[in-house]
Design an enzyme around this catalytic site. Structure first.
Site, PDB file in Angstrom:
ATOM      1  N   ARG A   1      11.192   3.614   3.621  1.00 48.38           N
ATOM      2  CA  ARG A   1      10.670   2.779   4.642  1.00 48.38           C
ATOM      3  C   ARG A   1      12.026   1.817   5.096  1.00 48.38           C
ATOM      4  O   ARG A   1      12.988   1.478   4.325  1.00 48.38           O
ATOM      5  CB  ARG A   1       9.717   1.636   4.173  1.00 48.38           C
ATOM      6  CG  ARG A   1       9.487   0.642   5.135  1.00 48.38           C
ATOM      7  CD  ARG A   1       8.216  -0.239   4.714  1.00 48.38           C
ATOM      8  NE  ARG A   1       7.056   0.534   5.068  1.00 48.38           N
ATOM      9  CZ  ARG A   1       5.968   0.167   5.066  1.00 48.38           C
ATOM     10  NH1 ARG A   1       5.752  -1.133   4.821  1.00 48.38           N
ATOM     11  NH2 ARG A   1       4.778   0.946   5.053  1.00 48.38           N
TER      12      ARG A   1
ATOM     13  N   ARG B   1       0.838  -1.250  -0.114  1.00 49.39           N
ATOM     14  CA  ARG B   1      -0.058   0.040   0.048  1.00 49.39           C
ATOM     15  C   ARG B   1       0.958   1.316   0.095  1.00 49.39           C
ATOM     16  O   ARG B   1       0.709   2.189  -1.048  1.00 49.39           O
ATOM     17  CB  ARG B   1      -1.028   0.021   1.230  1.00 49.39           C
ATOM     18  CG  ARG B   1      -2.241  -0.612   1.164  1.00 49.39           C
ATOM     19  CD  ARG B   1      -2.408  -1.368   2.726  1.00 49.39           C
ATOM     20  NE  ARG B   1      -1.442  -2.164   2.706  1.00 49.39           N
ATOM     21  CZ  ARG B   1      -1.535  -3.410   2.555  1.00 49.39           C
ATOM     22  NH1 ARG B   1      -2.814  -4.038   1.824  1.00 49.39           N
ATOM     23  NH2 ARG B   1      -0.671  -4.612   2.717  1.00 49.39           N
TER      24      ARG B   1
HETATM   25  N1   CP Z   1      -0.314   0.201   5.811  1.00 53.71           N
HETATM   26  C1   CP Z   1       0.839  -0.300   5.440  1.00 53.71           C
HETATM   27  O1   CP Z   1       1.982   0.163   5.793  1.00 53.71           O
HETATM   28  O2   CP Z   1       0.964  -1.219   4.421  1.00 53.71           O
HETATM   29  P1   CP Z   1       2.023  -1.756   3.522  1.00 53.71           P
HETATM   30  O3   CP Z   1       2.885  -2.541   4.649  1.00 53.71           O
HETATM   31  O4   CP Z   1       1.634  -2.604   2.512  1.00 53.71           O
HETATM   32  O5   CP Z   1       2.510  -0.496   2.859  1.00 53.71           O
END
Ligand code: CP
Length: 312
Positions: free
Chosen positions: A110, A60
């Site tokens: 991230r 996401r």
């Molecule tokens: N909500 C969220 O951070 O999903 P992802 O890990 O898929 O980015």
């Protein structure tokens, strides 16, 4: 869209003000209108280059940032640690400095290590946006969550919000708590004692170990994923027992006097914290959260880039 963020980076909700949050919401409302037009693209970030550095898996957040950047006409480069020279032992700082020497203006990152975005912000000039750092913060998720809550129930001051599940390992929980408290909401965290941090009340929230009571109390339930990959020791006897005591299913919701709005940041462990009859029900706004993620991230990128233009 007037106004300016108080910060050059978005490292965490802890570091931004209530006014920053409201400015992001206001800007996101405008961008939500833009992305629902037949022509969804605006030239706001033309000539801005953004690197999306993902050292940990994501669906996401990564796609949402990429789409937000494309809708704003930015140039983007995407980096995934799994297919990079990190695998040959290159350090975070070397990796980022190499990418920045290609004239990158903003970094969305991230990383599994808490504090990694702060480490970069202390050493490089580009704007840094934290897309989730270990168990620490996930500020863009909290902003899109609060934006979605506000859209559903109005201003959050005085609203009752429950955050349910694996609070101990959740960066979403911490960022949600900071954001909701800054907006004046009442917050309860609910889960088994092993998954609620010992001194969580110091953040101004209450604790509950009783799911049904919590669901009866709240206007909105933000249900979190059991982070099976972070269970270094066993915090729950079994997934089946967790589902029995802390999982949400439709028969539980139907037994309540009134059913709260159901949210989940994803990815969902179906059949553990949330059964499909709730995740896919009329009570769930999970896919609206995803839709709002694009508009919220457009707002954050736009506001950080505008701030730089004003300063330079
Ligand atoms: N909500 C969220 O951070 O999903 P992802 O890990 O898929 O980015």
């Amino acid at each position: 869209m007037n106004g300016q963020l108080s910060t050059k980076h978005l490292l965490g909700i802890k570091h931004i003000t209530k006014e920053d949050i409201q400015l992001i919401f206001h800007t996101a409302e405008n961008f939500k209108e833009v992305i629902n037009r037949p022509i969804k693209k605006v030239p706001s970030l033309r000539d801005v280059t953004i690197a999306n550095l993902f050292f940990e898996n994501s669906t996401r957040t990564r796609i949402s940032f990429e789409l937000a950047e494309k809708r704003l006409s930015a140039d983007t480069i995407n980096f995934s640690a799994a297919a990079s020279s990190v695998k040959k032992g290159e350090t975070l700082l070397d990796t980022v400095n190499n990418i920045l020497s290609m004239k990158v203006d903003m970094v969305v990152m991230r990383h599994p290590a808490p504090g990694a975005p702060q480490f970069l912000a202390d050493r490089i000039d580009a704007n840094i946006i934290n897309a989730g750092d270990g168990t620490h913060e996930h500020p863009t998720q909290a902003l899109l969550d609060a934006f979605s809550m506000r859209e559903k129930v109005g201003e959050l001051k005085g609203k009752k919000i429950a955050i349910i599940g694996d609070i101990k390992h959740s960066r979403v929980a911490l960022s949600n708590i900071y954001c909701l408290k800054k907006l004046g909401a009442e917050v309860v965290v609910c889960g088994p004692p092993t998954l609620l941090p010992k001194h969580i009340e110091s953040l101004g929230v209450n604790k509950s170990y009783n799911l049904k009571e919590t669901l009866e109390w709240c206007d909105i339930a933000n249900v979190l994923r059991i982070q099976l990959e972070r269970q270094d020791i066993q915090y729950i006897p079994s997934k089946r027992e967790y589902n029995q005591y802390f999982g949400l299913n439709l028969s539980l919701l139907n037994s309540l006097k009134s059913v709260p709005v159901i949210m989940h940041p994803g990815p969902i462990n179906r059949g553990i914290e949330l059964d499909s009859d709730v995740a896919d029900s009329e009570y769930s706004i999970i896919l609206q959260q995803v839709e709002n993620g694009v508009a919220t991230r457009m707002a954050i990128l736009y506001l950080l880039a505008s701030r730089e233009k004003i300063e330079y």
